[in-house]
Write a protein that holds these residues in place. Structure first.
Motif, PDB file in Angstrom:
ATOM      1  N   GLY A  97       0.790  -1.224   0.000  1.00 43.08           N
ATOM      2  CA  GLY A  97       0.000   0.000   0.000  1.00 43.08           C
ATOM      3  C   GLY A  97       0.818   1.267   0.000  1.00 43.08           C
ATOM      4  O   GLY A  97       0.280   2.359   0.205  1.00 43.08           O
ATOM      5  N   ARG A  98       2.111   1.187  -0.252  1.00 43.78           N
ATOM      6  CA  ARG A  98       2.965   2.372  -0.275  1.00 43.78           C
ATOM      7  C   ARG A  98       2.997   2.953  -1.687  1.00 43.78           C
ATOM      8  O   ARG A  98       3.083   2.225  -2.678  1.00 43.78           O
ATOM      9  N   ILE A  99       2.883   4.307  -1.765  1.00 47.08           N
ATOM     10  CA  ILE A  99       2.935   4.990  -3.058  1.00 47.08           C
ATOM     11  C   ILE A  99       4.389   5.017  -3.524  1.00 47.08           C
ATOM     12  O   ILE A  99       5.271   5.530  -2.825  1.00 47.08           O
ATOM     13  N   GLU A 100       4.637   4.493  -4.747  1.00 47.40           N
ATOM     14  CA  GLU A 100       6.000   4.354  -5.221  1.00 47.40           C
ATOM     15  C   GLU A 100       6.393   5.381  -6.278  1.00 47.40           C
ATOM     16  O   GLU A 100       7.549   5.421  -6.689  1.00 47.40           O
ATOM     17  N   ASN A 101       5.451   6.174  -6.752  1.00 51.12           N
ATOM     18  CA  ASN A 101       5.789   7.137  -7.810  1.00 51.12           C
ATOM     19  C   ASN A 101       5.601   8.570  -7.349  1.00 51.12           C
ATOM     20  O   ASN A 101       5.137   9.438  -8.101  1.00 51.12           O
ATOM     21  N   ALA A 102       5.943   8.844  -6.095  1.00 54.05           N
ATOM     22  CA  ALA A 102       5.794  10.212  -5.573  1.00 54.05           C
ATOM     23  C   ALA A 102       6.590  11.213  -6.388  1.00 54.05           C
ATOM     24  O   ALA A 102       6.137  12.340  -6.660  1.00 54.05           O
ATOM     25  N   GLY A 103       7.756  10.832  -6.830  1.00 50.77           N
ATOM     26  CA  GLY A 103       8.577  11.771  -7.597  1.00 50.77           C
ATOM     27  C   GLY A 103       8.046  12.031  -8.979  1.00 50.77           C
ATOM     28  O   GLY A 103       8.305  13.087  -9.573  1.00 50.77           O
ATOM     29  N   MET A 104       7.284  11.116  -9.504  1.00 55.97           N
ATOM     30  CA  MET A 104       6.778  11.254 -10.881  1.00 55.97           C
ATOM     31  C   MET A 104       5.571  12.177 -10.965  1.00 55.97           C
ATOM     32  O   MET A 104       5.314  12.783 -12.004  1.00 55.97           O
ATOM     33  N   ILE A 105       4.811  12.271  -9.869  1.00 51.84           N
ATOM     34  CA  ILE A 105       3.563  13.054  -9.953  1.00 51.84           C
ATOM     35  C   ILE A 105       3.714  14.471  -9.431  1.00 51.84           C
ATOM     36  O   ILE A 105       2.762  15.253  -9.460  1.00 51.84           O
ATOM     37  N   GLY A 106       4.864  14.830  -8.946  1.00 52.55           N
ATOM     38  CA  GLY A 106       5.087  16.204  -8.508  1.00 52.55           C
ATOM     39  C   GLY A 106       4.757  16.412  -7.050  1.00 52.55           C
ATOM     40  O   GLY A 106       3.892  15.739  -6.497  1.00 52.55           O
ATOM     41  N   GLN A 107       5.480  17.362  -6.444  1.00 47.28           N
ATOM     42  CA  GLN A 107       5.328  17.598  -5.019  1.00 47.28           C
ATOM     43  C   GLN A 107       3.930  18.093  -4.666  1.00 47.28           C
ATOM     44  O   GLN A 107       3.323  17.662  -3.692  1.00 47.28           O
ATOM     45  N   GLY A 108       3.387  18.996  -5.506  1.00 51.10           N
ATOM     46  CA  GLY A 108       2.070  19.565  -5.219  1.00 51.10           C
ATOM     47  C   GLY A 108       0.975  18.513  -5.287  1.00 51.10           C
ATOM     48  O   GLY A 108       0.106  18.428  -4.422  1.00 51.10           O
ATOM     49  N   ALA A 109       1.033  17.673  -6.336  1.00 53.28           N
ATOM     50  CA  ALA A 109       0.019  16.640  -6.483  1.00 53.28           C
ATOM     51  C   ALA A 109       0.162  15.592  -5.397  1.00 53.28           C
ATOM     52  O   ALA A 109      -0.827  15.107  -4.851  1.00 53.28           O
ATOM     53  N   PHE A 110       1.413  15.266  -5.079  1.00 55.88           N
ATOM     54  CA  PHE A 110       1.631  14.218  -4.073  1.00 55.88           C
ATOM     55  C   PHE A 110       1.111  14.654  -2.700  1.00 55.88           C
ATOM     56  O   PHE A 110       0.578  13.854  -1.952  1.00 55.88           O
ATOM     57  N   SER A 111       1.274  15.926  -2.387  1.00 55.28           N
ATOM     58  CA  SER A 111       0.782  16.407  -1.097  1.00 55.28           C
ATOM     59  C   SER A 111      -0.726  16.257  -0.984  1.00 55.28           C
ATOM     60  O   SER A 111      -1.269  16.088   0.106  1.00 55.28           O
ATOM     61  N   ALA A 112      -1.413  16.333  -2.147  1.00 54.31           N
ATOM     62  CA  ALA A 112      -2.867  16.153  -2.147  1.00 54.31           C
ATOM     63  C   ALA A 112      -3.250  14.683  -2.163  1.00 54.31           C
ATOM     64  O   ALA A 112      -4.263  14.290  -1.580  1.00 54.31           O
ATOM     65  N   PHE A 113      -2.424  13.865  -2.841  1.00 48.86           N
ATOM     66  CA  PHE A 113      -2.755  12.460  -3.016  1.00 48.86           C
ATOM     67  C   PHE A 113      -2.226  11.547  -1.906  1.00 48.86           C
ATOM     68  O   PHE A 113      -2.634  10.391  -1.837  1.00 48.86           O
TER      69      PHE A 113
END
Length: 441
Positions: A97-113
C-alpha cells in the motif's frame, strides 16, 4: 349562473393547458439534462478505461522514441482520443500500500494524493473520490473518478509490473459544466414556462370563444323561438276563449275569429317547420339530394304560382331564364330558397312595384338574382339579415307575418350547395338578392 359555469369551465381548461405545458417542458428538460449528464459520465468512464488499457499495454520506451509535438490547425487533424491523458494521474502502489511514484507526480500533487489509501477490494471498480486542498485559509474540494487495476508481472514496463495502479481522473470541469448546463436549462425552461402560461391563456381564450358565442346564440335562439311561438299561441287561446263565450252562435257568425285562429295556426306551423329545418341542419341531419334539373321547367313551375299572386297584389313579376339544359342541385331545397326570397320581395314591394328574377350561368356558377323596387335595406342591416330571428323592421315584419328565419334558411340551403348568397342595393330603389352555387360537371 350559466355564465359562472362557463367561466369555471374556461378556468378548468386553462389550468389543464398550463399543466400540460408544464409537464411537457419538465419531461423535455429532464430528458435533455439526463442525456447530457449521461454523456459526461460515459466520457469520464471511457477516459478511465482508456488509461487502463494504455497502462496494461505499456512498454518501456526506446531511446529513440518520444512524443510528437506539432501546431494545431483546425480541420486538418483528427479529433482527440477520449483517454484524458492530460487530466489524469496514476498512483502506483506496492502490495503493502505504499505509493512508489511520488517523484513522478510532482510535489504539489503528491501532497494532495498522499492521504489516499490502497483498497484492494475496489479493483476494476469505478469509484468517486473527493480531495480537499488548502491554500492559506481557503479550502477547496476537488472531485475525481478513480479506477484501481492490478498490473500483471508479465508487463514489460517495470514501473507498473506487479503493482497496483490507481487511475485518478479529475472531473471538476465536468461537474462545473453540468452545473452550468443545469442552471442554463432551468432558466431556459423557466422562460419557456412563462411563455407557456401566456400561450395557454391565449389558446384557452381562443378555444372557448366559439363555445361562448355558440352558447350566446343558442340562448338567443331559444328565447326568440319561445317568443315567436308565444304570440300565435296567445292569439289562438284568446280566440278560443272568446268562442266559448258564444256557445249558441253559428260558425258563419264567428267566421272572422275562426279565420284568425287558422291564420295563426298556419303561421305557427311554418315557424315550427323552419325551426326543425335549422335544427336538423345544425345537427348535420339534412343531406342535399343533387339531381339533374331542367332549369326552364323548374323555374316555370315556380313562376306559374307567383305570377298570379303578384298580379293580385297589383305588382309585376318578371322572369328571365338565360340558361338552358340541366344543372345538378337539390330542386326542392333550392326551390324553397327561391320561394323565401320571392316571398320577401312580394311582401316588401309596394303596389305598382316590379320584381325581376334572373337566372344565368357565369364563370362556372349558377346565379339566381331576385331584384325588387321596395324600400331597400340599410348597410347596417345588410350584415345581419341572414341571422336567425333578425328583423329589419320589427313592426313591419309582425304585420306581414315574418319571423326572421326565412333568409337564415335560404343562406343555409345555399351553403349546403357550397355556394354563397349576398344582398346589395338595386339602384335607384330597392334590393337585389343573389344566390350563387357552383355547377358540378
Amino acid at each position: 349562473m350559466v355564465q359562472d359555469a362557463t367561466k369555471k369551465q374556461w378556468v378548468k381548461f386553462f389550468i389543464n393547458e398550463l399543466v400540460s405545458f408544464t409537464a411537457l417542458f419538465a419531461i423535455l428538460g429532464g430528458i435533455i439534462y439526463l442525456s447530457f449528464k449521461d454523456s459526461i459520465d460515459k466520457n469520464i468512464n471511457s477516459g478511465l478505461y482508456g488509461q487502463k488499457t494504455e497502462i496494461l499495454r505499456s512498454q518501456r520506451k526506446s531511446s529513440t522514441g518520444g512524443d510528437s509535438i506539432h501546431p494545431y490547425r483546425a480541420r486538418s487533424t483528427p479529433p482527440p482520443t477520449n483517454n484524458a491523458t492530460f487530466r489524469t494521474n496514476a498512483l502506483i502502489f506496492s502490495s503493502s500500500g505504499r505509493i512508489e511514484n511520488a517523484g513522478m507526480i510532482g510535489q504539489g500533487a503528491f501532497s494532495a494524493f498522499q492521504g489516499i489509501k490502497l483498497v484492494k477490494k475496489n479493483i476494476n471498480k469505478v469509484k468517486g473520490l473527493v480531495i480537499t486542498t488548502q491554500f492559506g485559509t481557503k479550502q477547496s474540494n476537488h472531485y475525481f473518478m478513480t479506477l484501481l487495476i492490478k498490473v500483471p508481472h508479465t508487463n514489460t514496463n517495470t514501473t507498473y509490473s506487479g503493482k497496483y495502479v490507481l487511475i485518478l481522473q479529475n472531473i471538476d470541469a465536468d461537474l462545473l459544466a453540468v452545473e452550468s448546463f443545469k442552471r442554463s436549462l432551468f432558466i431556459t425552461l423557466l422562460i419557456f414556462w412563462a411563455l407557456a402560461i401566456a400561450i395557454a391563456y391565449v389558446l384557452s381564450r381562443l378555444s372557448m370563444r366559439p363555445i361562448l358565442i355558440s352558447w350566446k346564440k343558442q340562448r338567443e335562439f331559444s328565447a326568440d323561438a319561445a317568443h315567436e311561438l308565444r304570440t300565435p299561441i296567445t292569439v289562438i287561446q284568446n280566440q278560443m276563449e272568446y268562442l266559448l263565450t258564444k256557445p249558441k252562435k253559428r260558425i258563419l257568425d264567428e267566421a272572422s275569429s275562426i279565420s284568425t285562429t287558422l291564420d295563426e295556426v298556419g303561421q305557427m306551423q311554418t315557424l315550427i317547420k323552419r325551426l326543425l329545418m335549422l335544427s336538423r341542419g345544425d345537427a348535420n341531419i339534412i343531406q342535399i339530394q343533387r339531381q339533374s334539373v331542367d332549369l326552364k321547367e323548374w323555374s316555370r313551375r315556380i313562376f306559374n304560382i307567383y305570377q298570379p299572386l303578384a298580379e293580385s297584389r297589383h305588382k309585376t313579376l318578371r322572369s328571365d331564364v338565360l340558361v338552358s339544359g340541366e344543372v345538378a342541385f337539390d330542386p326542392d331545397l333550392m326551390r324553397q330558397a327561391l320561394v323565401i326570397i320571392l316571398d320577401n320581395a312580394l311582401k316588401y314591394t309596394p303596389e305598382g312595384g316590379v320584381i325581376e328574377v334572373l337566372i344565368k350561368k357565369q364563370h362556372g356558377k349558377l346565379i339566381i338574382s331576385v331584384s325588387d323596387t321596395g324600400t331597400g335595406i340599410s348597410d347596417k342591416d345588410k350584415t345581419q339579415i341572414f341571422e336567425r330571428f333578425y328583423r329589419v323592421d320589427q313592426s313591419r315584419n309582425s304585420k306581414t307575418g315574418g319571423n326572421g328565419l326565412g333568409l337564415a334558411i335560404a343562406k343555409f340551403i345555399v351553403q349546403q350547395h357550397h355556394g354563397k348568397i349576398d344582398v346589395r342595393d338595386n339602384h335607384p330603389r330597392g334590393t337585389i338578392f343573389q344566390m350563387m352555387i357552383p355547377i358540378l360537371k
